[in-house]
Design a protein around this motif. Structure first.
Motif, PDB file in Angstrom:
ATOM      1  N   ILE A 186      45.696  43.069  35.863  1.00 14.41           N
ATOM      2  CA  ILE A 186      45.417  42.621  36.882  1.00 14.41           C
ATOM      3  C   ILE A 186      45.304  40.977  37.158  1.00 14.41           C
ATOM      4  O   ILE A 186      44.959  40.318  36.436  1.00 14.41           O
ATOM      5  CB  ILE A 186      44.030  43.008  37.734  1.00 14.41           C
ATOM      6  CG1 ILE A 186      43.871  44.508  37.466  1.00 14.41           C
ATOM      7  CG2 ILE A 186      43.686  42.573  38.957  1.00 14.41           C
ATOM      8  CD1 ILE A 186      42.584  45.192  37.929  1.00 14.41           C
ATOM      9  N   GLN A 187      46.239  40.540  38.013  1.00 13.77           N
ATOM     10  CA  GLN A 187      46.595  39.156  38.096  1.00 13.77           C
ATOM     11  C   GLN A 187      47.088  38.596  39.530  1.00 13.77           C
ATOM     12  O   GLN A 187      47.483  39.529  40.159  1.00 13.77           O
ATOM     13  CB  GLN A 187      47.664  38.763  37.055  1.00 13.77           C
ATOM     14  CG  GLN A 187      48.895  39.265  37.254  1.00 13.77           C
ATOM     15  CD  GLN A 187      49.856  39.026  36.052  1.00 13.77           C
ATOM     16  OE1 GLN A 187      49.416  38.262  35.068  1.00 13.77           O
ATOM     17  NE2 GLN A 187      50.981  39.495  36.393  1.00 13.77           N
ATOM     18  N   PRO A 188      46.896  37.439  39.727  1.00 16.15           N
ATOM     19  CA  PRO A 188      47.230  36.892  41.224  1.00 16.15           C
ATOM     20  C   PRO A 188      48.830  37.141  41.145  1.00 16.15           C
ATOM     21  O   PRO A 188      49.542  36.849  40.153  1.00 16.15           O
ATOM     22  CB  PRO A 188      46.956  35.445  41.092  1.00 16.15           C
ATOM     23  CG  PRO A 188      45.999  35.402  39.874  1.00 16.15           C
ATOM     24  CD  PRO A 188      46.011  36.274  38.805  1.00 16.15           C
ATOM     25  N   ILE A 224      47.208  40.027  44.894  1.00 19.62           N
ATOM     26  CA  ILE A 224      46.724  40.643  43.488  1.00 19.62           C
ATOM     27  C   ILE A 224      47.663  41.672  43.080  1.00 19.62           C
ATOM     28  O   ILE A 224      47.867  42.698  43.802  1.00 19.62           O
ATOM     29  CB  ILE A 224      45.239  40.933  43.524  1.00 19.62           C
ATOM     30  CG1 ILE A 224      44.343  39.817  43.795  1.00 19.62           C
ATOM     31  CG2 ILE A 224      44.925  41.615  42.152  1.00 19.62           C
ATOM     32  CD1 ILE A 224      44.254  38.692  43.051  1.00 19.62           C
ATOM     33  N   ILE A 249      36.330  42.185  43.099  1.00 23.03           N
ATOM     34  CA  ILE A 249      36.566  40.917  42.628  1.00 23.03           C
ATOM     35  C   ILE A 249      35.238  40.119  42.677  1.00 23.03           C
ATOM     36  O   ILE A 249      34.710  39.809  43.662  1.00 23.03           O
ATOM     37  CB  ILE A 249      37.687  40.249  43.298  1.00 23.03           C
ATOM     38  CG1 ILE A 249      38.931  40.965  43.161  1.00 23.03           C
ATOM     39  CG2 ILE A 249      37.915  38.916  42.637  1.00 23.03           C
ATOM     40  CD1 ILE A 249      40.331  40.527  43.928  1.00 23.03           C
ATOM     41  N   ARG A 259      50.780  45.549  44.750  1.00 24.48           N
ATOM     42  CA  ARG A 259      50.389  44.261  45.437  1.00 24.48           C
ATOM     43  C   ARG A 259      49.473  44.511  46.558  1.00 24.48           C
ATOM     44  O   ARG A 259      49.899  45.252  47.518  1.00 24.48           O
ATOM     45  CB  ARG A 259      51.602  43.261  45.557  1.00 24.48           C
ATOM     46  CG  ARG A 259      52.694  43.089  44.375  1.00 24.48           C
ATOM     47  CD  ARG A 259      53.583  42.173  44.837  1.00 24.48           C
ATOM     48  NE  ARG A 259      54.467  41.670  43.703  1.00 24.48           N
ATOM     49  CZ  ARG A 259      55.398  42.385  43.156  1.00 24.48           C
ATOM     50  NH1 ARG A 259      55.502  43.808  43.279  1.00 24.48           N
ATOM     51  NH2 ARG A 259      56.001  41.858  41.952  1.00 24.48           N
ATOM     52  N   ALA A 261      37.943  41.081  37.799  1.00 25.32           N
ATOM     53  CA  ALA A 261      38.330  42.198  38.549  1.00 25.32           C
ATOM     54  C   ALA A 261      37.820  43.485  37.919  1.00 25.32           C
ATOM     55  O   ALA A 261      37.959  43.456  36.706  1.00 25.32           O
ATOM     56  CB  ALA A 261      40.028  42.005  38.668  1.00 25.32           C
TER      57      ALA A 261
END
Length: 336
Positions: free
Chosen positions: A179-181, A190, A210, A237, A252
């Motif tokens: 999980i990442q931007p 995200i 989050i 996304r 997260a």
């Protein structure tokens, strides 16, 4: 410009084609009245090293004569779940290679139908569980886009699923891959990576939370995934709602319920960084203690040149200090 429009065969009857256009519907020729979904797409129980015979019913639902090309494809999982199909030009590796159609091109008049027999050959060495592919009908007629003065035409593709169920232990297993931007758009999003490592199709639903660096929940969203095919991976996304996350460190927590009472709990950390500008890099250095963004603003030759200049300056300052100390040392005896 030609745009491909793919329609997947479901349990809903196909709509009639627009006036003066052909349109095609696909469905199994024979279906099981005790299993209504078999009227919409193929669901076949089989086993390794077997050969199946079946038939596809192709109908022109339009008002003019039309021609379609037929071809088998592999399937994959769409970003939010559900079955999607590979392009005609994509390499086939599984079900798409097992299907052999008796006819690959057909022309039908308005309201006319035809049965297309096909054979499915299951390899001797194949995993247990669910395998999904499809048969696609690609209409050779181009559809104009309204308004008609636009230089765009649509080529319609319709697909019908072919689901093959092979015997063996049923394994339901979803795994999170990260999980990442997502920094590729104007809106803050995200990315959630998931993989179905089992051998059964599953659906999933749950929540993504989050937390900021103080442990406070700053985002909470429900997530739902349609059919997730075995041995496939997706990257979903999600838009950050209400207020963008400020620069900082976050945690997260993803909780999903899927299959038959299966649960996925996944926790990871990520960082929201400023834009890759000089100001943003300085902000990242001050707020996050991260100098990486500042360094990435410069090309390798610029960093090398800067390093060389720094060494020269350091050497010059060192030389000046040594000379100053030596001069001071010579002056001290004279004063005594």
């Amino acid at each position: 410009m030609v745009v491909m429009l793919l329609e997947t065969r479901t349990g809903v009857s196909a709509e009639n084609a627009p006036p003066h256009l052909s349109g095609f519907d696909l469905k199994p020729t024979v279906w099981d009245p005790h299993n209504p979904i078999t009227g919409a797409y193929f669901v076949l129980d089989t086993h390794p090293a077997s050969h199946l015979q079946s038939s596809l019913l192709v109908t022109n639902t339009g008002t003019v004569r039309g021609t379609v090309v037929l071809y088998p494809v592999d399937a994959f999982t769409a970003p939010t779940g559900g079955t999607a199909y590979r392009d005609r030009k994509d390499a086939r590796k599984e079900v798409g290679t097992w299907i052999k159609l008796s006819q690959e091109k057909i022309t039908l008049g308005p309201g006319q139908s035809a049965n297309i027999p096909f054979e499915i050959s299951i390899p001797a060495h194949v995993r247990a569980g669910d395998h999904v592919g499809g048969i696609v009908a690609e209409d050779l007629a181009l559809r104009p886009v309204v308004p008609s003065n636009m230089p765009v035409h649509i080529r319609e593709l319709r697909a019908v699923a072919v689901q093959l169920n092979l015997p063996g232990p049923a394994i339901e297993k979803l795994e999170a891959t990260g999980i990442q931007p997502d920094g590729g758009t104007t809106y803050q999003r995200i990315q959630i990576g998931l993989r179905n490592t089992g051998n059964k199709m599953v659906k999933a639903n749950g929540t993504l939370r989050i937390l900021d660096d103080k442990g406070q929940i700053v985002q909470k969203q429900e997530v739902r995934y349609g059919t997730f095919l075995p041995q496939t991976a997706i990257l979903t996304r999600l838009n950050i709602r209400h207020k963008a996350l400020p620069i900082g460190h976050y945690k997260a927590l993803l909780n999903l319920h899927y299959g038959h009472k299966q649960i996925l709990d996944y926790t990871t950390a990520f960082t929201i960084k400023p834009k890759k500008t000089f100001t943003g890099a300085v902000e990242s250095l001050v707020k996050l203690g991260d100098s990486e963004d500042l360094l990435t603003l410069f090309a390798p030759w610029q960093l090398a040149l800067g390093g060389a200049i720094g060494l020269l300056l350091a050497g010059g300052v060192g030389y000046w200090l040594v000379k100053s100390c030596m001069r001071l040392a010579r002056q001290l005896p004279r004063r005594q």
